[in-house]
Write an enzyme that holds these catalytic residues in place. Structure first.
Site, PDB file in Angstrom:
ATOM      1  NE  ARG A   1      -4.121  -2.076   2.082  1.00 34.27           N
ATOM      2  CZ  ARG A   1      -4.883  -2.423   2.953  1.00 34.27           C
ATOM      3  NH1 ARG A   1      -4.859  -1.653   4.285  1.00 34.27           N
ATOM      4  NH2 ARG A   1      -5.770  -3.317   2.786  1.00 34.27           N
TER       5      ARG A   1
ATOM      6  CG  HIS B   1      -7.164   2.616   5.112  1.00 37.03           C
ATOM      7  ND1 HIS B   1      -8.366   2.759   5.574  1.00 37.03           N
ATOM      8  CD2 HIS B   1      -6.328   1.566   5.412  1.00 37.03           C
ATOM      9  CE1 HIS B   1      -8.730   1.305   5.639  1.00 37.03           C
ATOM     10  NE2 HIS B   1      -7.588   0.705   5.542  1.00 37.03           N
TER      11      HIS B   1
ATOM     12  NE  ARG C   1      -3.732  -2.362   8.107  1.00 40.32           N
ATOM     13  CZ  ARG C   1      -4.620  -2.686   7.223  1.00 40.32           C
ATOM     14  NH1 ARG C   1      -4.640  -4.103   6.805  1.00 40.32           N
ATOM     15  NH2 ARG C   1      -5.367  -1.841   6.671  1.00 40.32           N
TER      16      ARG C   1
ATOM     17  CB  SER D   1      -6.458  -4.221   9.710  1.00 45.73           C
ATOM     18  OG  SER D   1      -7.335  -4.643   8.591  1.00 45.73           O
TER      19      SER D   1
END
Length: 661
Positions: free
Chosen positions: A354, A425, A459, A464
């Protein structure tokens, strides 16, 4: 402006790094010595136990009912402990975990594609750019197998292959298929399963759930966390509840940016109140900007909308090769398209991590290749997938995500490419906690996104839901009893104990201070202004000059907030303006610490991209000689920040430069 012990004093120091922060004592993560691969097994053998007949003598307070909070409360209740749960929602199942759509990772290695526990750990540690704990990566992978089996057993409707096996797909930063999913509703379905398990314990009499309650302060006595102060969001009534331990599972603070993928009510207040009591905050500037969010099309838009990363399994990301090309996407031939992720990172392509994908998208937008009315997005295109596997299969995989896009934009993503852009985010930073998930305040534990440790500086997608579930179902139910065992026979703090009445007084004083400003501007105004400052100064890319400017702007905005805030109504009734004002007050303090942390960390790593530290090809350049540690911060009442460092070591996954080419 009048200050209280839990309101920062007006800052007066000049904006230099030395004036903003000083260095404190080093930290130990309390990780078992030796092989990180066996650390979790050895720690469990060392945990003290509470026998079944004695468990009902202990009360644990859990704040938050997402996956981490609901799971922790349900598991402790099942074990026989007394649990009281607090949520500002009208039902536990409405917690923000429902928004994680794409899936949950597990190192079950059922696809015969080369996956293994060791590969899971390597991907997680490497994906976090070597700024998380290696031993926690092993715990995450080891427990991931039990998490998926457990969730499957309690009713999560995972997608299945034709033969009945659980189906998987891939997510960014990996080259295997380890993500289990329930179409595009994974978070929602896992949250429903966890809430059902929680309500089972409510029915059994082991758990009490307090809805529409927001935590506003922490009760500390004898050096231990022993209670919380909450406000009834309907009546305005303040109440203190005491217990033997407190768990904060209140989610992340991405809404500090105003425009974020998080629910509007997500906030940092519980975490920040604990921080002002001495709970350290680790790596607050490590913020993930999701590469597949819908762009902001209006300055008055209240939030951004997340499109699941799972879409990148079948879609291709591109921009017109020529800057300023405003043609309809269907009119742009392949020869005039730049599939930039496939070009720059051929080994991973559209499934690059990401942080890498977000920076690459922003690079295209900033260079004039952005698309859409505001030229602030890139295309996510299903044209080739429609041609190869068909609309029916794509609708089966992503139906509700497509529906969300259609409802938000009016376009059909199977006919017209989606427009996506990076948006604030997930936060990798949070309350610092040791290997047992206990913060620097004894008796105060943290779970889920409110904490840190697993993810480092970035991450990986689908980790998550996994980390929240591992914390709630398997880690906290082991570490909390170990903490409680020596306290056997101790009573809960009395409601009229001085520590309780003092905490209630602090909350009343703070509420009165907010109401007394009586200015002209709403909390929403200040929140929007703060978000613009952070996106400019502490966004996808950061610089020393930009961060210094941002700190000055935040300080000026904070002073203006306490001089010109206007709240209609009072504190003795339902008052959403008061709620928002309290959260924005905390955001204004947290935002400064985020920028100080980013300014202090003079390297690039993961989502923390300092423009001064990049390679000739624009990739992040770490400085392992000087920065291979986690920064954990305390904030004094005068606004000065003190950075403590926890050294990070890697033995199973040697330090290396990330390369997704």
């Amino acid at each position: 402006m009048t200050t209280t012990p839990h309101m920062l004093a007006p800052p007066t120091s000049p904006l230099t790094l030395d004036s903003l922060r000083s260095l404190g004592d080093p930290l130990s993560g309390n990780i078992p010595d030796g092989d990180p691969a066996t650390a979790w097994a050895r720690r469990q053998l060392d945990h003290a136990l509470v026998s079944p007949p004695n468990r009902k003598q202990f009360t644990v307070l859990v704040v938050g009912t997402g996956l981490a909070g609901s799971a922790c409360a349900a598991a402790l209740g099942e074990l026989g402990f007394r649990v009281e749960v607090f949520t500002f929602h009208d039902s536990p199942r409405r917690a923000h975990s429902v928004a994680a759509q794409g899936g949950i990772n597990a190192a079950r290695a059922r696809k015969v594609d080369g996956d293994s526990l060791e590969r899971f750990v390597r991907d997680t540690v490497k994906g976090g750019d070597f700024r998380g704990r290696e031993a926690e990566g092993f715990r995450l992978g080891e427990e991931s197998v039990r998490v998926v089996d457990h969730l499957d057993a309690i009713g999560a409707p995972f997608a299945r292959e034709y033969g009945g096996q659980l189906a998987t797909r891939s997510f960014g930063g990996v080259q295997v298929s380890r993500t289990y999913y329930t179409r595009g509703q994974t978070g929602q379905q896992l949250q429903v399963a966890a809430s059902q398990a929680l309500h089972r314990q409510v029915a059994a009499g082991n758990v009490v759930v307090h809805t529409r309650r927001e935590m506003l302060d922490l009760v500390i006595a004898d050096g231990r966390a022993q209670g919380v102060v909450t406000r009834d969001l309907v009546t305005g009534e303040l109440a203190a509840t005491t217990g033997h331990a407190v768990v904060l599972a209140t989610g992340g603070y991405g809404t500090v940016y105003h425009h974020s993928t998080l629910a509007l009510n997500s906030n940092a207040t519980a975490m920040w109140r604990a921080h002002r009591h001495g709970a350290l905050v680790a790596s607050p500037s490590f913020v993930q900007f999701h590469p597949t969010a819908l762009p902001v099309d209006s300055p008055w838009q209240s939030k951004t909308t997340l499109m699941s990363e799972s879409l990148r399994n079948d879609a291709r990301i591109w921009v017109p090769a020529e800057a300023g090309d405003d043609r309809d996407p269907a009119a742009v031939p392949d020869a005039e398209r730049d599939y930039y992720l496939e070009r720059k990172y051929p080994a991973y392509g559209n499934l690059a991590p990401r942080d890498v994908s977000s920076r690459a998208a922003l690079e295209q937008i900033d260079s004039g290749h952005g698309v859409g009315p505001q030229h602030n997005s890139v295309y996510l295109d299903f044209r080739d997938a429609v041609a190869t596997i068909g609309r029916k299969v794509l609708e089966e995989r992503y139906g509700n995500i497509f529906d969300t896009y259609r409802n938000a934009t009016g376009d059909d993503p199977l006919d017209t490419p989606m427009r996506i852009a990076p948006a604030a985010h997930f936060v990798m930073g949070g309350l610092w906690a040791d290997y047992d998930l206990m913060t620097s305040i004894p008796g105060l534990f943290v779970g889920g996104e409110a904490g840190w440790g697993y993810h480092g500086a970035n991450r990986l997608g689908a980790n998550s839901l996994l980390s929240a579930s591992v914390d709630g179902w398997f880690t906290l139910p082991r570490s909390i009893p170990s903490y409680l065992a020596p306290l056997l026979g101790s009573e809960r703090l009395s409601p009229d104990d001085p520590a309780v009445t003092t905490a209630l007084g602090r909350v009343r004083t703070r509420t009165d201070a907010l109401l007394a400003v009586n200015g002209t501007a709403s909390a929403s105004h200040f929140h929007r202004e703060l978000g613009e400052i952070l996106y400019r100064g502490c966004g996808v890319s950061r610089s020393a000059a930009g961060l210094t400017t941002a700190i000055g702007e935040i300080r000026a905005l904070r002073a203006q907030f306490w001089q010109d805030l206007r709240i209609v109504g009072d504190g003795n009734e339902l008052n959403q303006e008061l709620e928002h004002a309290g959260r924005v007050a905390d955001f204004l303090e947290l935002a400064e610490l985020m920028c100080v942390d980013a300014l202090d960390r003079d390297e690039s790593c993961g989502a923390h991209f300092r423009v001064e530290h990049q390679s000739a090809t624009g990739e992040a350049v770490r400085d392992d000689e000087h920065w291979a540690f986690a920064s954990a911060w305390e904030t004094r009442d005068d606004g000065h920040h003190i950075r403590h460092a926890e050294p990070l070591t890697y033995t199973a996954v040697p330090l290396q430069t990330r390369d997704y080419r």
